[in-house]
Write an enzyme that holds these catalytic residues in place. Structure first.
Site, short mmCIF file in Angstrom:
data_model
loop_
_atom_site.label_atom_id
_atom_site.label_comp_id
_atom_site.label_asym_id
_atom_site.label_seq_id
_atom_site.Cartn_x
_atom_site.Cartn_y
_atom_site.Cartn_z
N ASP A 31 20.35 19.36 110.63
CA ASP A 31 19.62 20.04 109.56
C ASP A 31 18.70 19.18 108.70
OD1 ASP A 31 21.87 18.79 108.52
OD2 ASP A 31 22.74 20.59 107.64
N GLU B 193 26.82 10.46 103.49
CA GLU B 193 27.39 11.12 102.31
C GLU B 193 27.26 10.27 101.07
OE1 GLU B 193 28.25 14.11 102.22
OE2 GLU B 193 28.82 14.74 104.23
N ARG C 247 24.95 11.68 97.94
CA ARG C 247 25.71 12.05 96.76
C ARG C 247 25.64 10.98 95.67
NH1 ARG C 247 30.42 15.91 98.47
NH2 ARG C 247 29.91 16.35 100.64
N GLU D 292 23.60 26.53 100.60
CA GLU D 292 22.32 26.61 101.32
C GLU D 292 21.56 27.92 101.11
OE1 GLU D 292 24.49 23.27 102.69
OE2 GLU D 292 25.14 25.38 102.64
#
Length: 613
Positions: free
Chosen positions: A309, A177, A181, A442
């Site tokens: 993913d 993360e 980010r 998404e």
């Protein structure tokens, strides 16, 4: 009659003698008078042209909008019938502005109630530090602010980054993360603005994360303390590393090495892929848990949804980031292998034939698809052009079918917002499983890619419908919130940072010209942070060791420079037919000037890079 002709002929020859140079050579006074008249007329014309030129330059400085209107008018007049290359659809302009207004509302609420904190809780009007107090929403939103030309907001955020952003916190941060980010957001802000403060901060946080890769195999631990190091994996994974968390830092770390000239970041990131490639399965599908000690997968779920993913996404995007050279071809090869495996997971529902991607556990298929997996249509469409004609059409068709399914995740609920995941049962098509919606991006991400790659306006309409559903159900006076249940519309109390970083950005770009963040020049990380494509050659770290990276895009000038910037873009657009003719049509004698000199006069002392579209 003869006499008349003779008289006329004599008169004509008398007049013609004034055009004979010999006439003036025999009469020096008349020659001098002729020269005086010629010089006087020349001086008058030159003085008039100088006044006009000065007036035009003053108009450019003081009324850039009028200049832009003239340029647009000239360009439109020169286009062949039916060519709308320079005319934005009025509906797109209105919708883009609505999305921008949504961003202003979300950002203003964050500024008012949660400034400097990670995320806003809009219902209670306070901030919460979900990521250790790194200003996650602020950093996530930097590039969105920049792309939307929200200059004042961008500058305030930049000042906070420069003066208040401190990574020396005793906080156990998610490597994944924090990379996508914070590192990604800072690098994107640097690539867009050229401001080195963002690069310096990106390097600072990356250096704090780097010890996580110090494992026996190079596959990183997924958690690290930002102040003290001590990398480890969460207890709930049984000590294993998560596939997506370990294979989704390559774009950011490769970009950081390119911008700084320091190879250590790229080396850490690429070693992960080298290790995974040693035992890469024939179908290219890896379980979601990987041992950082052995480098081998553990028995666990295979999915294109949560925890799997973005590993597959980055195999494709590193190939694009490196400009598709032989140096990055192994990434493309691994991705194509994984796409063969994905095909084995594709099923169709009954009775409506919705195409979906199953999950797999051992030899068993699970008829479940996460909304997170709705990134896949965009990824597949983006990668389809790298195949030969037959396979390219097949994969693009699959992407479009999957996008239809994802859109129906939204359309199938009372609120027209998608749940977190869906189950497919014979004769029942789809039914929502986990029913919350946390403002995920998404599906609109895939609609953005499909619009850019196919030109089919249907994807814009779908995106607009989704945006309207967010406006109806998630917008409140103090920001945007998710839904606890997409069936009832009950609201939660969190404005996720990715709503500003991804959802609103992709919606804005969906209604923007394709030259805004062109896919030929940029690649998006999994948090929708655009990074500049830099050609990568074998054994090379592109970039400059002194960190003086200068991207081929506009640099942010002082307030009020936006319109002159657009003048620069229009004058230098490589797609314009006969740009010099445009220049002369608008500026007259100004086109005799050196173009860089001209552009320096219209509001920016830094010459604009003429390589920019």
């Amino acid at each position: 009659m003869a006499r008349n002709r003779s008289s006329s002929s004599s008169s004509s020859s008398g007049k013609l003698r004034y055009c004979n140079p010999a006439y003036y050579l025999k009469r020096p006074k008349r020659l001098a008078m002729l020269l005086i008249v010629f010089v006087s007329v020349t001086l008058v014309v030159w003085d008039r042209q100088t006044l006009v030129r000065e007036h035009e330059l003053e108009e450019i400085k003081n009324n850039p909008a009028n200049v832009i209107e003239k340029i647009d008018h000239i360009k439109q007049a020169k286009q062949p019938p039916g060519n709308k290359a320079f005319v934005e659809d009025p509906i797109d302009i209105q919708r883009k502005q609505k999305v921008k207004d949504a961003m202003i509302h979300a950002w203003s609420s964050y500024e008012k109630y949660a400034w400097g904190q990670d995320e806003l809780q809009p219902q209670t009007k306070n901030g919460v530090n979900s990521f250790g107090g790194l200003g996650a929403t602020l950093i996530d939103a930097l590039d969105t602010l920049y792309i939307m030309d929200l200059d004042e907001q961008f500058q305030r955020a930049r000042e906070w980054v420069a003066s208040s952003l401190d990574f020396n916190k005793s906080y156990d941060a998610s490597v994944f993360e924090t990379t996508i980010r914070v590192v990604g957001g800072l690098l994107s802000a640097y690539d867009l603005s050229g401001d080195k403060v963002f690069l310096e901060k990106a390097r600072d946080i990356a250096d704090r994360l780097l010890p996580a890769w110090n494992t026996r195999t190079g596959i990183p631990y997924n958690v690290i303390n930002l102040a003290h190091g001590n990398p480890h994996n969460p207890s709930w994974t049984g000590g294993e590393s998560i596939l997506a968390d370990s294979g989704t830092e390559q774009l950011e770390l490769i970009a950081l090495s390119q911008r700084t000239g320091d190879p250590k970041y790229r080396q850490k990131a690429e070693k992960v892929i080298v290790e995974l490639n040693k035992t890469f399965p024939a179908d290219g599908l890896l379980p979601i848990y990987i041992s950082p000690d052995r480098g081998t997968p553990s028995y666990s779920t295979i999915t294109f949804g949560a925890m799997g993913d973005s590993f597959y996404e980055y195999l494709l995007k590193v190939w694009i980031q490196g400009n598709k050279t032989s140096a990055v071809k192994p990434y493309r090869d691994m991705w194509e292998t994984s796409m063969k495996g994905l095909l084995s997971l594709v099923r169709k529902s009954t009775p409506s034939s919705f195409t979906y991607v199953c999950e797999k556990n051992g030899d068993s298929l699970i008829d479940k698809m996460d909304e997170l997996a709705c990134f896949a249509p965009g990824m597949i469409a983006l990668g389809s052009s790298g195949y030969g004609p037959g396979d390219s059409e097949k994969f693009l068709s699959l992407a479009e079918e999957l996008a239809w399914t994802c859109y129906n995740f939204y359309q199938s609920t009372p609120t027209k917002l998608a749940g977190e995941n869906y189950f497919f049962r014979d004769g029942q098509d789809m039914s929502v499983g986990t029913s919350w919606n946390i403002l995920r991006p998404e599906t609109v991400e895939s609609l953005f890619y499909l619009w850019r790659l196919t030109g089919n306006k249907t994807y814009k309409e779908w995106g607009w419908n989704i945006f309207q559903a967010f406006e109806k159900n998630s917008r409140i006076e103090s920001g945007y919130v998710g839904l606890k249940d997409v069936n009832t519309g009950d609201k939660d109390n969190m404005m996720q940072s990715f709503f500003l970083a991804e959802t609103l950005k992709y919606l804005y770009l969906l209604f923007s010209p394709t030259t805004v963040i062109s896919l030929d020049e940029w690649v998006f990380n999994t948090e929708a942070h655009p990074l500049k494509i830099v050609t990568q050659h074998d054994g090379e770290i592109s970039g400059r060791s002194d960190g003086q990276h200068r991207p081929n895009i506009r640099l942010r000038g002082r307030k009020g420079d936006e319109e002159p910037e657009r003048v620069r873009k229009l004058v230098y657009s490589k797609s314009d037919p006969e740009p010099d003719e445009f220049c002369c049509s608008l500026f007259g004698k100004l086109c005799d000037f050196n173009r860089f000199s001209l552009l320096q006069l219209i509001g920016n002392v830094v010459p604009y890079d003429k390589n920019v579209e």
